[in-house]
Design a protein around this motif. Sequence first.
Motif, PDB file in Angstrom:
ATOM      1  N   GLY A 180       1.261  -1.472  -0.067  1.00  0.00           N
ATOM      2  CA  GLY A 180       0.226   0.275   0.116  1.00  0.00           C
ATOM      3  C   GLY A 180       0.914   1.206  -0.239  1.00  0.00           C
ATOM      4  N   LEU A 181       2.496   1.287   0.187  1.00  0.00           N
ATOM      5  CA  LEU A 181       2.708   2.302   0.746  1.00  0.00           C
ATOM      6  C   LEU A 181       4.319   2.333  -1.890  1.00  0.00           C
ATOM      7  N   VAL A 182       4.060   3.333  -2.042  1.00  0.00           N
ATOM      8  CA  VAL A 182       5.683   3.658  -2.797  1.00  0.00           C
ATOM      9  C   VAL A 182       6.297   4.434  -2.963  1.00  0.00           C
ATOM     10  N   VAL A 183       7.291   4.847  -3.389  1.00  0.00           N
ATOM     11  CA  VAL A 183       8.245   5.491  -3.320  1.00  0.00           C
ATOM     12  C   VAL A 183       8.299   6.399  -4.387  1.00  0.00           C
ATOM     13  N   CYS A 184       8.298   7.326  -4.500  1.00  0.00           N
ATOM     14  CA  CYS A 184       7.999   8.540  -5.246  1.00  0.00           C
ATOM     15  C   CYS A 184       8.945   9.070  -5.196  1.00  0.00           C
ATOM     16  N   VAL A 185       9.476   9.598  -6.710  1.00  0.00           N
ATOM     17  CA  VAL A 185      11.015   9.825  -6.916  1.00  0.00           C
ATOM     18  C   VAL A 185      11.035  11.768  -7.867  1.00  0.00           C
ATOM     19  N   LEU A 186      11.171  12.376  -6.995  1.00  0.00           N
ATOM     20  CA  LEU A 186      11.092  13.658  -8.213  1.00  0.00           C
ATOM     21  C   LEU A 186      12.258  14.406  -8.434  1.00  0.00           C
ATOM     22  N   GLN A 187      12.647  15.074  -9.725  1.00  0.00           N
ATOM     23  CA  GLN A 187      13.238  15.917  -9.785  1.00  0.00           C
ATOM     24  C   GLN A 187      13.135  17.227 -10.056  1.00  0.00           C
ATOM     25  N   GLY A 188      12.895  18.128  -8.916  1.00  0.00           N
ATOM     26  CA  GLY A 188      12.139  19.230  -9.065  1.00  0.00           C
ATOM     27  C   GLY A 188      10.579  19.095  -9.612  1.00  0.00           C
ATOM     28  N   SER A 194      12.378  30.321  -5.164  1.00  0.00           N
ATOM     29  CA  SER A 194      13.827  30.473  -4.811  1.00  0.00           C
ATOM     30  C   SER A 194      14.160  29.427  -3.867  1.00  0.00           C
ATOM     31  N   ILE A 195      13.738  28.047  -2.940  1.00  0.00           N
ATOM     32  CA  ILE A 195      13.812  26.998  -2.584  1.00  0.00           C
ATOM     33  C   ILE A 195      14.739  26.083  -3.497  1.00  0.00           C
ATOM     34  N   ASP A 196      15.444  25.521  -2.613  1.00  0.00           N
ATOM     35  CA  ASP A 196      16.794  25.351  -2.955  1.00  0.00           C
ATOM     36  C   ASP A 196      15.938  23.528  -2.863  1.00  0.00           C
ATOM     37  N   ASP A 197      15.331  22.629  -3.775  1.00  0.00           N
ATOM     38  CA  ASP A 197      14.449  21.116  -3.520  1.00  0.00           C
ATOM     39  C   ASP A 197      14.910  20.359  -3.110  1.00  0.00           C
ATOM     40  N   SER A 198      16.035  20.049  -3.825  1.00  0.00           N
ATOM     41  CA  SER A 198      18.024  19.146  -3.760  1.00  0.00           C
ATOM     42  C   SER A 198      17.364  19.075  -1.878  1.00  0.00           C
ATOM     43  N   PRO A 248      14.403   3.113  -3.682  1.00  0.00           N
ATOM     44  CA  PRO A 248      15.731   2.523  -4.381  1.00  0.00           C
ATOM     45  C   PRO A 248      17.340   2.491  -4.039  1.00  0.00           C
ATOM     46  N   GLY A 249      18.328   1.817  -4.937  1.00  0.00           N
ATOM     47  CA  GLY A 249      19.393   1.426  -3.752  1.00  0.00           C
ATOM     48  C   GLY A 249      20.408   3.163  -3.899  1.00  0.00           C
ATOM     49  N   SER A 250      19.874   3.643  -3.865  1.00  0.00           N
ATOM     50  CA  SER A 250      20.760   5.494  -4.854  1.00  0.00           C
ATOM     51  C   SER A 250      19.121   6.498  -5.270  1.00  0.00           C
ATOM     52  N   VAL A 251      20.438   7.686  -4.903  1.00  0.00           N
ATOM     53  CA  VAL A 251      18.834   8.546  -5.738  1.00  0.00           C
ATOM     54  C   VAL A 251      20.296   9.952  -6.824  1.00  0.00           C
ATOM     55  N   ALA A 252      19.928  10.339  -7.371  1.00  0.00           N
ATOM     56  CA  ALA A 252      20.831  10.738  -8.523  1.00  0.00           C
ATOM     57  C   ALA A 252      20.796  12.386  -7.841  1.00  0.00           C
ATOM     58  N   ALA A 253      22.010  13.797  -7.648  1.00  0.00           N
ATOM     59  CA  ALA A 253      21.328  14.294  -7.060  1.00  0.00           C
ATOM     60  C   ALA A 253      20.730  15.651  -7.344  1.00  0.00           C
ATOM     61  N   GLY A 254      20.404  15.609  -6.607  1.00  0.00           N
ATOM     62  CA  GLY A 254      18.587  16.820  -6.492  1.00  0.00           C
ATOM     63  C   GLY A 254      17.213  16.102  -6.343  1.00  0.00           C
TER      64      GLY A 254
END
Length: 486
Positions: free
Chosen positions: A39-47, A323-327, A59-65
């Motif tokens: 019932g849960l998933v991981v969503c990966v967003l960039q911006g 202006s916020i850095d979302d990463s 995920p095993g790893s995530v990219a910068a940002g």
Amino acid sequence: MISELFSRFFRRRGKAPTAGVRPLAARIDGKLPGTLPEGLVVCVLQGKTLTNVCRDEPPGSVAAGEICWLVPTDDIALPVRIEIGEEFLAADVAVRLETDPSIASLLHNRTEVTRNELLALVTSELAGLVDLLGFETAEAAVAQDGEGLERLRAKLSLLLQSNGLRCTGVAALRVVKPEEVEEEIAQAIILEDEPTEEPANDVTRVMAAADGGPPQPAEPVTAEQLEPALAKAVGQVKTDDAWEDLLGQLETGGLPVDGQSAAELDDLGQQVLDGTVRSGDVAARIRGMAEAARHRAGVPTPDLSRWQGLALRMQLADTTPESIDDSQPPSEGVAGFGRKEARLRRPRTWWILRRKKVDDRLRGFLKESVGTVSTTLGSYRRGLKEVRPAARVRELDQQISLIADLLATVPTLTPRLKKLRLDRRQVKELVRNVERAVTAAEMMQAQARHLVATPPGTDAWDQALAETRIALDTLEQHLRARRAVR
């Protein structure tokens, strides 16, 4: 910060967040959970872009940002209440967070999504849709047959889909008396104090387990501790914007601002700016309002849900670059109170309860929406090869141009001459027309997207064209009503 003190004031000693306040979906700023409950998933967003959806394991790893979110996939049941005249329309609405690119608009620049926020968003959209469909009474909405109810669900889903939501069900429509709604709210407050068993896929529980246990909350503050800091903050207010920012901080900290309290605080703010009231007296009055609201914290009223939902709709529609850095994850401390990203956890509704400011904000949204649809349909028409479909789309273009002219000539609600100023009742009704126009504009956008994605000349295309025209007619009608200031 005042928002931090208010948050601690509304937090009960040793008490976990209520079901409405506990996040349904949350941004993961710490360690990723080792496993994902069903019932849960991981969503990966960039911006504002969805880059990955992990359904079986994180995920095993995530990219910068890139930012990870823990998101539920099951239906979420929402008990919606909409005021129509002297009665309420009650409905059991089920929605689902869509794990497709549209969800990025809901999650971007936020830290969590709560049940109360979804309730507010659906309440606001359904209220506008009920008005758009011409139901003047709660009984008229309840009298729909099965086909009408399915049409209502489909249109509500169409309005919600641009914000990453899908309506999967609208059921149990019924008329509810005001006293019954009050009883429901009272019962919700009683149930809040009863212990509840957290489900295995509760987002808060999963994230706490990943990080080694829940953080220890700061100690609650008393009203006596709150008042001196509040008086100091009021003493620093010298402008209208500063007063509004202070009220926004109070709301961020948990102070519920409905129509009645908004009017009282608006008058109080004017006295502060005129210098006719002491900061200590203002602090005492706000403290009294907070104490009265404390036992209802986390339990939204239908009116407040509707306004909060409209505020959230405007926030999600805002295309202004942040202006916020979302990463970057938030620093440790008390939930980042006072920083921009903490305020983005939920939309401030204070601006929306100051009628003249909401008029400006909503008209700005309408101008942007009309401009976007005009550009989209203009480009689409130029690409059509057949004359008849192109001519029919051109008719929509002409009506959109008329609507743009109406928007450009809407008279202000704040004329300089005192004799031309409107009373509260007049302002409220005119702003109500703009609010109705917002739903019509959202439907116009949704139907226009459907139109350009459908093969021209088909029955589905004709239906999409007709629905777009109905939305345009309704938008024009409400704008003409808004322009009638006298």
